[in-house]
Enzyme design. Structure first.
Site, PDB file in Angstrom:
ATOM      1  CD1 TRP A 271       0.737  -0.563   2.959  1.00 55.39           C
ATOM      2  CD2 TRP A 271      -1.321  -0.174   3.745  1.00 55.39           C
ATOM      3  NE1 TRP A 271       0.788  -0.699   4.312  1.00 55.39           N
ATOM      4  CE2 TRP A 271      -0.454  -0.472   4.824  1.00 55.39           C
ATOM      5  CE3 TRP A 271      -2.651   0.105   4.011  1.00 55.39           C
ATOM      6  CZ2 TRP A 271      -0.911  -0.487   6.146  1.00 55.39           C
ATOM      7  CZ3 TRP A 271      -3.091   0.091   5.318  1.00 55.39           C
ATOM      8  CH2 TRP A 271      -2.229  -0.207   6.370  1.00 55.39           C
TER       9      TRP A 271
ATOM     10  CG  HIS B 129      -9.216  21.736  -6.942  1.00 54.04           C
ATOM     11  ND1 HIS B 129     -10.430  22.036  -7.530  1.00 54.04           N
ATOM     12  CD2 HIS B 129      -9.386  21.929  -5.606  1.00 54.04           C
ATOM     13  CE1 HIS B 129     -11.297  22.406  -6.595  1.00 54.04           C
ATOM     14  NE2 HIS B 129     -10.681  22.355  -5.419  1.00 54.04           N
TER      15      HIS B 129
ATOM     16  CG  HIS C 297     -10.018  18.266 -10.139  1.00 54.98           C
ATOM     17  ND1 HIS C 297      -9.082  18.522 -11.099  1.00 54.98           N
ATOM     18  CD2 HIS C 297     -10.506  19.478  -9.768  1.00 54.98           C
ATOM     19  CE1 HIS C 297      -9.002  19.832 -11.308  1.00 54.98           C
ATOM     20  NE2 HIS C 297      -9.869  20.435 -10.517  1.00 54.98           N
TER      21      HIS C 297
ATOM     22  CG  ASP D  64     -13.463  22.738  -9.639  1.00 52.05           C
ATOM     23  OD1 ASP D  64     -12.617  21.896  -9.323  1.00 52.05           O
ATOM     24  OD2 ASP D  64     -13.203  23.787 -10.259  1.00 52.05           O
TER      25      ASP D  64
ATOM     26  CG  HIS E 251     -12.680  25.512  -6.103  1.00 55.99           C
ATOM     27  ND1 HIS E 251     -11.487  25.583  -5.413  1.00 55.99           N
ATOM     28  CD2 HIS E 251     -12.349  25.586  -7.425  1.00 55.99           C
ATOM     29  CE1 HIS E 251     -10.484  25.684  -6.286  1.00 55.99           C
ATOM     30  NE2 HIS E 251     -10.970  25.711  -7.496  1.00 55.99           N
TER      31      HIS E 251
ATOM     32  CG  HIS F 226     -13.299  28.359 -11.588  1.00 59.30           C
ATOM     33  ND1 HIS F 226     -12.711  28.249 -12.823  1.00 59.30           N
ATOM     34  CD2 HIS F 226     -12.889  27.275 -10.883  1.00 59.30           C
ATOM     35  CE1 HIS F 226     -11.974  27.144 -12.864  1.00 59.30           C
ATOM     36  NE2 HIS F 226     -12.058  26.540 -11.698  1.00 59.30           N
TER      37      HIS F 226
END
Ligand code: MN
Length: 258
Positions: A61, A69, A73, A75, A79, A208
């Site tokens: 592991w 981010h 990914h 958002d 954010h 955004h």
């Protein structure tokens, strides 16, 4: 048969295909670069804890560290400053139902091949609707750019002379998607939902600013959008349930009828 039983059967027989829209998360995966006055994000790191050895004789592991981010990914509204006071604005509080939704895929690959700073406009989406029907409320809008064929492999962010050059929607287009179509969010194969040159827009990075201000989501760094139909794909994209998290890497899957 129930809808779910049909789904299971169609998955088993190949009537429904699962398409992976995810890039492999690896240590050299680029994170978005910001002007030098801002604190940079960590890139993805992993180190072996044990590998069937004295540190753990039967198991393998890694420890990992990363920015929320990084890689393919999601958002969340929190954010951005415009979404900071909205209810259910973080990855652990967004309704799980929002993580399964249809997608409208707009093929901008020709435009992006000709212009890496291509801006998606309201008019371009309306032309798409003339062919494929109105974008339903609650849908993702995905901008297909075939970006991996456009950007050089060692410059995914396509930074040239300190400026990122990749496509995204213009200000008016963002408003139209939100106010006229009530989309779920906007997704792209590039490093951000905004165009590289949108840092100089007013406000900076309008996809955004306005999407997250309206409680809507973003998906970035996807791939394989060329394998999706313009309409009909169902996107499954639950981010990690990070407490108060602003986003997370995730696996983005599309279910499509074959
Ligand atoms: Mn992001």
């Amino acid at each position: 048969m129930s809808t779910l039983a049909n789904l299971v059967q169609d998955l088993a027989t190949g009537g429904i295909k699962v398409i992976d829209l995810t890039e492999t998360l690896r240590e050299d995966y680029p994170v978005i670069s910001l002007p030098p006055e801002f604190k940079p994000a960590w890139s993805f790191k992993k180190e072996v804890v044990s590998e069937y050895n004295d540190d753990g004789p039967m198991w393998f592991w890694h420890n990992i560290s990363l920015n929320e981010h990084t890689g393919t990914h999601f958002d969340a509204p929190i954010h951005w400053v415009s979404g900071k006071d909205l209810p259910n604005n973080a990855v652990d509080s967004i309704p799980a139902r929002d993580f399964i939704a249809p997608a409208c895929v707009v093929d901008c690959s020709d435009e992006v091949a000709a212009d890496q700073d291509f801006l998606l406009t309201k008019e371009r989406l309306m032309a798409w609707e003339d062919q494929h029907g109105e974008i339903p409320a609650g849908s993702w809008v995905f901008m297909r750019s075939d970006w991996r064929k456009v950007a050089s492999p060692d410059n995914y962010a396509n930074i040239i002379d300190d400026t990122a050059h990749h496509p995204g929607p213009d200000n008016e287009c963002v408003h139209w998607m939100i106010e006229e179509r009530d989309v779920l969010g906007f997704g792209t194969e590039c490093i951000g939902t905004d165009a590289g040159i949108a840092m100089s827009f007013d406000p900076p990075l309008p996809c955004h600013y306005f999407m997250h201000g309206a409680g809507k989501y973003g998906l970035q760094c996807m791939t394989n959008l060329d394998l999706l139909p313009p309409t009909g794909a169902v996107i499954v994209c639950p981010p990690l349930k990070i407490e108060g998290g602003s986003g997370s890497p995730l696996r983005v899957l599309a279910l499509v009828t074959s």
